[in-house]
Enzyme design. Structure first.
Site, short mmCIF file in Angstrom:
data_model
loop_
_atom_site.label_atom_id
_atom_site.label_comp_id
_atom_site.label_asym_id
_atom_site.label_seq_id
_atom_site.Cartn_x
_atom_site.Cartn_y
_atom_site.Cartn_z
N ASP A 40 0.81 -1.21 0.00
CA ASP A 40 0.00 0.00 0.00
C ASP A 40 0.85 1.26 0.00
O ASP A 40 2.05 1.23 0.27
CB ASP A 40 -0.93 0.02 1.21
CG ASP A 40 -2.17 -0.84 1.00
OD1 ASP A 40 -2.86 -1.13 1.98
OD2 ASP A 40 -2.44 -1.21 -0.16
N LYS A 62 -3.55 3.27 -2.76
CA LYS A 62 -4.62 4.19 -3.14
C LYS A 62 -4.26 5.58 -2.64
O LYS A 62 -3.99 5.79 -1.47
CB LYS A 62 -5.96 3.73 -2.55
CG LYS A 62 -6.44 2.40 -3.11
CD LYS A 62 -7.74 1.99 -2.45
CE LYS A 62 -8.32 0.76 -3.10
NZ LYS A 62 -7.44 -0.41 -3.01
N MET A 171 -7.74 8.95 9.03
CA MET A 171 -8.10 9.52 7.72
C MET A 171 -9.00 10.75 7.86
O MET A 171 -9.96 10.94 7.12
CB MET A 171 -8.79 8.46 6.85
CG MET A 171 -7.86 7.31 6.47
SD MET A 171 -8.65 5.97 5.58
CE MET A 171 -9.22 4.95 6.95
#
Length: 529
Positions: A40, A62, A171
């Site tokens: 990742d 991502k 996040m």
């Protein structure tokens, strides 16, 4: 080293908060044998060095607002290489099952008949507050906490979340204004403490602490991703519990080698918890050595160094340096404060042109070299007694300057020099004091009998350790009882004498009175333990 099976298998591995030092041993072993690495965006680049040179590395991270690999494509990659009989490591930041999107990957692997295994990692939701010295639970301030992702803040039940004592938000950097707005709108006071920990556990770590009412003012225009946000009264404990800055000076290669050694064969201090007493602010080099030898190290500052109550005597001696035959320095602290005052008087090392310098100890000699000076005499055994026995010239009629600690210094040294006819001028160059309290980690380890070894590098650290430890014991309790099953390790005879006086024993004494000597003595002890 863990041997990966020969048939195809996918390992969904948690990479932890980032730095290779926080990777689990099993995760490291799997990386070291991986044929395919699928990783990742937030995985630290140094972890990519853990895989074999011929390992195929696939970046599928991502990234918000940028082209990235779809989840469907990631699933297909895992299935493809597993069915080819490859050993695949799917490396995810933190823990694979905490906001790691693992469910889709596991379902795809199971549907295709692919073998897989989950390997836990330390989630940033737990690690980041710890790095910042913020406890997520507290008997008074936080009896529970919730972990949430603010990737889509509009779908969260802010009314329910606002009633919880502590929130850990992942996040959420890009949505901080919305987070603050929702919490205040649903009843949280604008005075509620908030912390933002960015790049937790890495050299880039940054921490902002404020209140809901003013955090936006502090962070306007700043990039806050990747970050962990903590909201709640426990944030206020940050200033009391924040650990000393983590030392990231060790190279990535050295860290990987340390893990490799650990997995290959046990190090001599593996399984031993060592409490290292030291000065506040002192370098952790000694602790680093012990950890590389397998030990779990807990540091306990037992000595605070500061200026003396008055500079008058030292300044007067420096003003008349040319009258002295010898300058005796017995510690790095004495050297640093002596030269600080020398410079403050507008002088430099040329003022010592006619003065010979004697030092006690290799470390002290090395400290002197930092000022581009070489000691004229270093006793062979690195102790003050050896300095008297081996002094290179007659002392009768010599004038000796001895900058030393203000109280509790080397009385025997002064006495012996005087008996040999020297005129010794003692001046206070610094003061040593006992810290006000014990770090929580050290206190818990001592009370729970988790410490195997305590190291002492000076008599003062022994004395102040005893003073501090008495504070956590019931009234009239003896510190020696707390240390019944603990190995007491001393750097040399003077320190050992103080240990005998206060604790009744010493179990390990360095043959060479240096930290290297103490390290070697601990290796010998552990080997025969």
């Amino acid at each position: 080293m863990t041997k990966i099976e020969e048939k195809g298998k996918v390992y969904l591995v948690g990479a932890g908060p980032g730095d290779v030092a926080y990777l689990t041993v099993k995760a490291y072993n799997l990386l070291a044998a991986a044929q395919i690495l699928v990783y990742d965006a937030l995985v630290d680049a140094q972890l990519l060095q853990c895989v074999p040179p011929d390992c195929l590395k696939l970046d599928v991270g991502k990234r918000g607002g940028k082209p990235s690999t779809t989840q469907t494509e990631i699933n297909k990659l895992l299935i493809k290489y597993c069915q080819q009989g490859k050993q695949v490591v799917r490396l995810k930041s933190g823990d694979p099952l905490i906001f790691g999107r693992c469910t889709s990957e596991i379902e795809a692997l199971k549907a295709s008949g692919c073998d897989f295994e989950l390997i836990p990692g330390i989630s940033s939701a737990l690690a980041a507050p710890l790095f910042a010295g913020i406890p997520l639970t507290d008997p008074v301030l936080s009896r529970c906490f919730a972990v949430l992702t603010a990737h889509e803040p509009e779908v969260l039940d802010w009314e329910a979340l606002s009633r919880l004592e502590t929130l850990v938000i992942l996040m959420g950097g890009q949505h901080l204004p919305e987070i603050v707005h929702q919490l205040v709108q649903h009843g949280r006071s604008h005075l509620t403490p908030i912390a933002i920990i960015r790049w937790a556990g890495t050299p880039r770590q940054q921490i902002w602490t404020a209140q809901l009412g003013n955090i936006l003012e502090q962070t306007t225009g700043l990039s806050l991703s990747p970050a962990v946000i903590v909201v709640g009264e426990v944030v206020g404990l940050h200033k009391y519990l924040q650990p000393e800055k983590i030392d990231y000076q060790d190279s990535t290669t050295a860290q990987i080698q340390m893990l490799s050694n650990l997995s290959a064969s046990p190090q001599p201090l593996t399984g031993k918890t060592i409490l290292v007493t030291r000065s506040v602010g002192q370098s952790s080099t000694f602790s680093d050595r012990l950890m590389k030898l397998g030990a779990t190290v807990i540091e306990m500052p037992t000595l605070e160094i500061g200026p003396p109550s008055s500079w008058e005597a030292l300044d007067d001696a420096i003003a008349h340096l040319s009258q002295f035959d010898w300058l005796i320095l017995t510690s790095s602290n004495g050297i640093d404060y002596f030269f600080e005052r020398l410079i403050a008087q507008g002088k430099d090392t040329r003022a010592l042109a006619g003065v010979k310098i004697a030092v006690v100890g290799e470390k002290t000699a090395n400290s002197l070299k930092q000022y581009s000076l070489q000691a004229d005499f270093i006793p062979p055994n690195f102790v003050a007694d050896s300095l008297i026995e081996n002094f290179p010239e007659e002392l009768n009629g010599k004038k000796v300057l001895f900058p030393r600690v203000e109280s509790g210094g080397r009385e025997v040294l002064v006495k012996e020099l005087t008996l040999k006819g020297a005129k010794v001028i003692e001046v206070a160059a610094y003061q040593s004091c006992c810290p006000s309290d014990i770090p929580p980690a050290a206190e818990l380890a001592l009370q729970n009998r988790k410490v195997n070894v305590i190291t002492f590098a000076s008599s003062k650290t022994v004395q102040f350790f005893e003073q501090l430890t008495k504070k956590i014991l019931p009234e009239n309790s003896d510190v020696s009882q707390l240390l019944e099953s603990v190995c007491i390790a001393s750097i040399g005879p003077q320190t050992s004498k103080t240990c005998h006086d206060l604790f009744g024993r010493v179990d390990v004494e360095a043959q060479e009175y240096t930290l290297d000597g103490l390290t070697q003595a601990l290796i010998t002890w552990a080997t025969n333990y």
